[in-house]
Motif scaffolding. Structure first.
Motif, PDB file in Angstrom:
ATOM      1  N   SER A  80     -64.813 -28.730 -86.065  1.00  0.00           N
ATOM      2  CA  SER A  80     -63.454 -28.161 -86.116  1.00  0.00           C
ATOM      3  C   SER A  80     -63.217 -27.348 -87.378  1.00  0.00           C
ATOM      4  O   SER A  80     -62.128 -26.799 -87.563  1.00  0.00           O
ATOM      5  N   GLN A 133     -53.964 -22.352 -82.468  1.00  0.00           N
ATOM      6  CA  GLN A 133     -55.253 -23.037 -82.344  1.00  0.00           C
ATOM      7  C   GLN A 133     -55.271 -24.328 -83.138  1.00  0.00           C
ATOM      8  O   GLN A 133     -55.758 -25.361 -82.667  1.00  0.00           O
ATOM      9  N   TRP A 160     -55.730 -28.126 -81.359  1.00  0.00           N
ATOM     10  CA  TRP A 160     -56.961 -28.883 -81.510  1.00  0.00           C
ATOM     11  C   TRP A 160     -56.998 -29.869 -82.679  1.00  0.00           C
ATOM     12  O   TRP A 160     -57.542 -30.970 -82.542  1.00  0.00           O
TER      13      TRP A 160
END
Length: 381
Positions: free
Chosen positions: A96, A107, A111
């Protein structure tokens, strides 16, 4: 109990000492034992680390980057207890990392909370069958078609392959030759084919992936087209020091196992620890461990404090810690004799765990090039 005296060094703040104590206690009381099912084990470890709040260390907090000293302490501590637990933690950060560093607000919102809670397993997909350290030669392609990107290609040796919820994937978009023509994408796992599961000497989920006309929305790209190489290198640089920290955790455990064995093993009328050759070997092992710790936490401090280019320091830390850990663990195996190469003995497990760290996230040869080029640049200026 591993030596924790390094926490008194001036590189650290109270929050780092508190983290070390909390994580040490958690590892001793809560770390799951391996059941032999790697997928289940890693999934359970990610969930447990997320539930305990430790995965928050892996992701950006607003505009604040992950704290590298915290990441290094976490990886050293986890690696001391379990190579698989360290792997589960590290991949959440690496997988990540590009979103933390370069992702849009949307984004990050989609996430990062899931990564931090353990609700989404992350993966970093850069390596290809014909492209390892030379990322500029990536062949996987991404073509723009209207409001979509279409990805075609193959990745291999992808950690968390087969169990990840998304793959941070690097592909060629053609803005220029070599490194100038790469971009980074968030690819949901259900869009990717797991072509092969790969078994390695220190077991963890690893796979070869196929991208067969994978269609992604336009906003799946991270940053701008052509920024992929920079995004990938900065992500790797953020976590490079922590690879050395994991190696340090393995080395500390090997030293402790060797000390305990030497003090208990009978040799003539005394113990192995009474032997001068053994004492010399233990001294060399302790020296290597402390030198690695100094390099690692200096580089982590530089990265957190900022204001200086720490690529050389990070390369030195990663190089020395991984190479030295291999030697420390080898010495521990040698000291154990036949037991050292017996399955189920900790030093045998460490011997398998350490080897890959000298290869991934920049092989030792690459780290030497980084150091030498920085030295030469300084000499010619």
């Amino acid at each position: 109990m591993a030596d924790r005296s390094f926490l008194s060094w001036p590189f650290f703040e109270p929050k780092h000492r508190e983290l070390a104590a909390k994580l040490q206690g958690w590892c001793e009381s809560r770390l799951p034992k391996s059941s032999g099912d790697l997928d289940a084990d890693c999934g359970a470890l990610v969930a447990a680390l997320g539930s305990a709040g430790f995965l928050k260390l892996c992701v950006a907090d607003g505009d604040r980057r992950p704290d590298v000293r915290s990441l290094a302490i976490a990886r050293e501590t986890l690696a001391y207890h379990s190579g698989l637990a360290d792997f589960a933690f590290a991949m959440q950060g690496l997988g990540s990392g590009a979103i933390s560093l370069f992702g849009t607000v949307e984004q990050k919102r989609e996430w990062l909370p899931r990564v931090a809670s353990g609700g989404a397993i992350a993966a970093f997909a850069m390596t290809e069958p014909e492209c390892g350290s030379d990322a500029a030669n990536i062949q996987t392609s991404a073509m723009r078609e209207g409001n979509e990107w279409v990805l075609v290609g193959e990745k291999t040796y992808i950690s968390n392959g087969g169990i990840a919820d998304f793959y941070l994937t690097f592909a060629r978009t053609g803005e220029g030759e070599g490194a100038r023509g790469l971009s980074a994408f968030i690819v949901p796992a259900d869009a990717v084919e797991v072509a092969e599961r790969i078994e390695v000497i220190a077991p963890h989920p690893l796979a070869r992936l196929k991208y067969d006309n994978v269609r992604l929305p336009a906003d799946a790209i991270i940053g701008e087209p052509g920024q992929g190489f920079r995004i990938g290198m900065e992500t790797l640089n953020l976590f490079r020091v922590t690879v050395g920290a994991a190696a340090l955790g393995f080395a500390r455990r090997a030293l402790d196992e060797a000390l305990a064995f030497a003090c208990e093993r009978r040799l003539g009328s005394g113990t192995l620890a009474d032997n001068s050759v053994t004492q010399e070997k233990l001294a060399d092992m302790a020296l290597a461990v402390d030198a690695s710790a100094l390099l690692i936490y200096r580089a982590a401090w530089q990265q957190d404090v900022g204001g200086t280019d720490n690529r050389r320091a990070a390369a030195m830390a990663k190089l020395h810690a991984t190479e030295s850990a291999q030697k420390v663990i080898d010495a521990a195996v040698q000291m154990h004799g036949g037991a050292g190469v017996t399955r189920g003995v900790k030093v045998e497990e460490l011997y398998r765990d350490i080897r890959a760290l000298r290869i991934y996230e920049g092989a030792s040869e690459v780290q030497r090039q980084i150091i030498a080029r920085d030295l030469l640049k300084g000499a010619s200026s």
